[in-house]
Design a protein around this motif. Structure first.
Motif, short mmCIF file in Angstrom:
data_model
loop_
_atom_site.label_atom_id
_atom_site.label_comp_id
_atom_site.label_asym_id
_atom_site.label_seq_id
_atom_site.Cartn_x
_atom_site.Cartn_y
_atom_site.Cartn_z
N VAL A 108 -2.95 10.60 -1.42
CA VAL A 108 -4.31 10.28 -0.98
C VAL A 108 -5.08 11.54 -0.57
O VAL A 108 -6.23 11.72 -0.96
CB VAL A 108 -4.29 9.25 0.17
CG1 VAL A 108 -5.69 8.97 0.68
CG2 VAL A 108 -3.62 7.96 -0.30
N HIS A 109 -4.45 12.42 0.22
CA HIS A 109 -5.16 13.59 0.74
C HIS A 109 -4.84 14.88 -0.01
O HIS A 109 -5.28 15.94 0.41
CB HIS A 109 -4.85 13.76 2.22
CG HIS A 109 -5.31 12.60 3.05
ND1 HIS A 109 -6.64 12.33 3.25
CD2 HIS A 109 -4.63 11.62 3.67
CE1 HIS A 109 -6.76 11.23 3.99
NE2 HIS A 109 -5.54 10.78 4.24
N ASN A 110 -4.11 14.79 -1.09
CA ASN A 110 -3.78 15.98 -1.89
C ASN A 110 -4.81 16.09 -3.01
O ASN A 110 -4.77 15.35 -3.99
CB ASN A 110 -2.36 15.86 -2.45
CG ASN A 110 -1.94 17.06 -3.25
OD1 ASN A 110 -2.74 17.96 -3.52
ND2 ASN A 110 -0.68 17.09 -3.64
N ARG A 111 -5.71 17.02 -2.89
CA ARG A 111 -6.79 17.14 -3.89
C ARG A 111 -6.27 17.49 -5.27
O ARG A 111 -6.92 17.23 -6.26
CB ARG A 111 -7.84 18.13 -3.42
CG ARG A 111 -7.34 19.55 -3.31
CD ARG A 111 -8.39 20.47 -2.79
NE ARG A 111 -8.68 21.45 -3.81
CZ ARG A 111 -9.41 22.52 -3.59
NH1 ARG A 111 -9.97 22.72 -2.44
NH2 ARG A 111 -9.60 23.38 -4.55
N ALA B 249 -13.15 3.62 0.03
CA ALA B 249 -11.87 2.98 0.30
C ALA B 249 -10.75 3.85 -0.24
O ALA B 249 -10.93 4.59 -1.20
CB ALA B 249 -11.82 1.61 -0.37
N PRO B 250 -9.58 3.80 0.38
CA PRO B 250 -8.46 4.56 -0.17
C PRO B 250 -8.09 4.02 -1.54
O PRO B 250 -8.42 2.89 -1.87
CB PRO B 250 -7.33 4.33 0.84
CG PRO B 250 -7.71 3.10 1.56
CD PRO B 250 -9.21 3.02 1.54
N PRO B 251 -7.43 4.83 -2.35
CA PRO B 251 -7.09 4.36 -3.69
C PRO B 251 -6.11 3.20 -3.63
O PRO B 251 -5.37 3.04 -2.67
CB PRO B 251 -6.44 5.58 -4.34
CG PRO B 251 -5.90 6.35 -3.19
CD PRO B 251 -6.86 6.14 -2.06
N SER B 252 -6.15 2.41 -4.64
CA SER B 252 -5.21 1.30 -4.74
C SER B 252 -3.84 1.85 -5.09
O SER B 252 -3.69 2.64 -6.01
CB SER B 252 -5.67 0.33 -5.82
OG SER B 252 -4.68 -0.63 -6.07
N ALA B 253 -2.84 1.43 -4.35
CA ALA B 253 -1.48 1.88 -4.62
C ALA B 253 -0.84 1.09 -5.76
O ALA B 253 0.23 1.46 -6.23
CB ALA B 253 -0.64 1.74 -3.35
N TRP B 254 -1.51 0.05 -6.20
CA TRP B 254 -0.94 -0.84 -7.23
C TRP B 254 -0.52 -0.05 -8.47
O TRP B 254 0.59 -0.22 -8.98
CB TRP B 254 -1.95 -1.92 -7.62
CG TRP B 254 -1.37 -2.92 -8.55
CD1 TRP B 254 -0.73 -4.07 -8.20
CD2 TRP B 254 -1.33 -2.87 -9.98
NE1 TRP B 254 -0.30 -4.73 -9.33
CE2 TRP B 254 -0.65 -4.01 -10.43
CE3 TRP B 254 -1.79 -1.96 -10.92
CZ2 TRP B 254 -0.44 -4.27 -11.78
CZ3 TRP B 254 -1.57 -2.22 -12.26
CH2 TRP B 254 -0.91 -3.37 -12.68
N GLY B 255 -1.38 0.80 -8.99
CA GLY B 255 -1.07 1.56 -10.20
C GLY B 255 0.12 2.49 -10.02
O GLY B 255 0.95 2.64 -10.92
N GLY C 41 0.82 -1.20 0.00
CA GLY C 41 0.00 0.00 0.00
C GLY C 41 0.85 1.25 0.00
O GLY C 41 2.06 1.21 -0.24
N PHE C 42 0.20 2.36 0.28
CA PHE C 42 0.92 3.62 0.40
C PHE C 42 1.68 3.65 1.73
O PHE C 42 1.22 3.10 2.73
CB PHE C 42 -0.06 4.80 0.36
CG PHE C 42 -0.69 5.00 -0.98
CD1 PHE C 42 0.07 5.35 -2.09
CD2 PHE C 42 -2.06 4.84 -1.15
CE1 PHE C 42 -0.51 5.53 -3.33
CE2 PHE C 42 -2.65 5.04 -2.39
CZ PHE C 42 -1.88 5.38 -3.47
N VAL C 43 2.83 4.30 1.74
CA VAL C 43 3.65 4.38 2.94
C VAL C 43 4.15 5.81 3.14
O VAL C 43 4.12 6.63 2.23
CB VAL C 43 4.86 3.42 2.90
CG1 VAL C 43 4.41 1.98 2.88
CG2 VAL C 43 5.74 3.70 1.69
#
Length: 166
Positions: free
Chosen positions: A35-38, A104-110, A25-27
């Motif tokens: 995630v929180h940067n619009r 849900a938070p975005p997938s970090a996979w991409g 995931g995100f770290v």
């Protein structure tokens, strides 16, 4: 091993080394920067990213701003979100990807896949830099050319696998 084969080998080696990141995931600062940067998602105005926002999405003129101006990185995050079709209302964290629960938070996979592919491409280009710096001058026959190819392979492999690129 020379030319295209060397570049392909080093690129595949780099991909293999960082393939384990795809399931993570995100770290660390990813939550603030992505995630929180619009401004790191589609649908938000583009002009502030280029003119007045720091890496974290804050107004760069404010005293609380980190003053880290990285518009190309923020635009790459936005492109990643567009490619993943992540949607969220303005001011909210990136929305769920298709098939994930709402909110849900975005997938970090991409994001991890993009980083791995970009790293592999840079490693392939590093082969050319190694060839320019360590290559043979055309004289000396096959033995000298083979030695130059080995040096290029070692140099490019070290670049591809060095932990600083994590």
């Amino acid at each position: 091993m020379r030319g295209a084969r060397l570049r392909a080998y080093v690129a595949l080696l780099a991909l293999a080394a960082y393939a384990n990141s795809l399931r993570n995931g995100f770290v660390f600062d990813d939550n603030s920067a992505i995630v929180h940067n619009r401004y790191a998602r589609p649908g938000e105005p583009l002009w502030p990213v280029l003119t007045s926002r720091d890496f974290w999405g804050n107004d760069i003129r404010r005293t609380q701003s980190h003053k880290s101006y990285r518009p190309l990185v923020t635009l790459s995050y936005r492109l990643n979100a567009m490619l993943a079709r992540a949607r969220a209302p303005p001011g909210e964290p990136l929305g769920a990807l298709p098939g994930e629960p709402s909110g849900a938070p975005p997938s970090a996979w991409g994001y991890h896949a993009t980083n791995a592919l970009l790293h592999a491409a840079v490693c392939a280009l590093a082969c050319d830099v190694c060839a320019a710096c360590l290559g043979d001058d055309g004289g000396g026959g096959r033995a000298r050319a083979a030695g130059a190819a080995r040096r290029q392979l070692v140099c490019a492999t070290l670049f591809a696998l060095h932990p600083v690129h994590c």
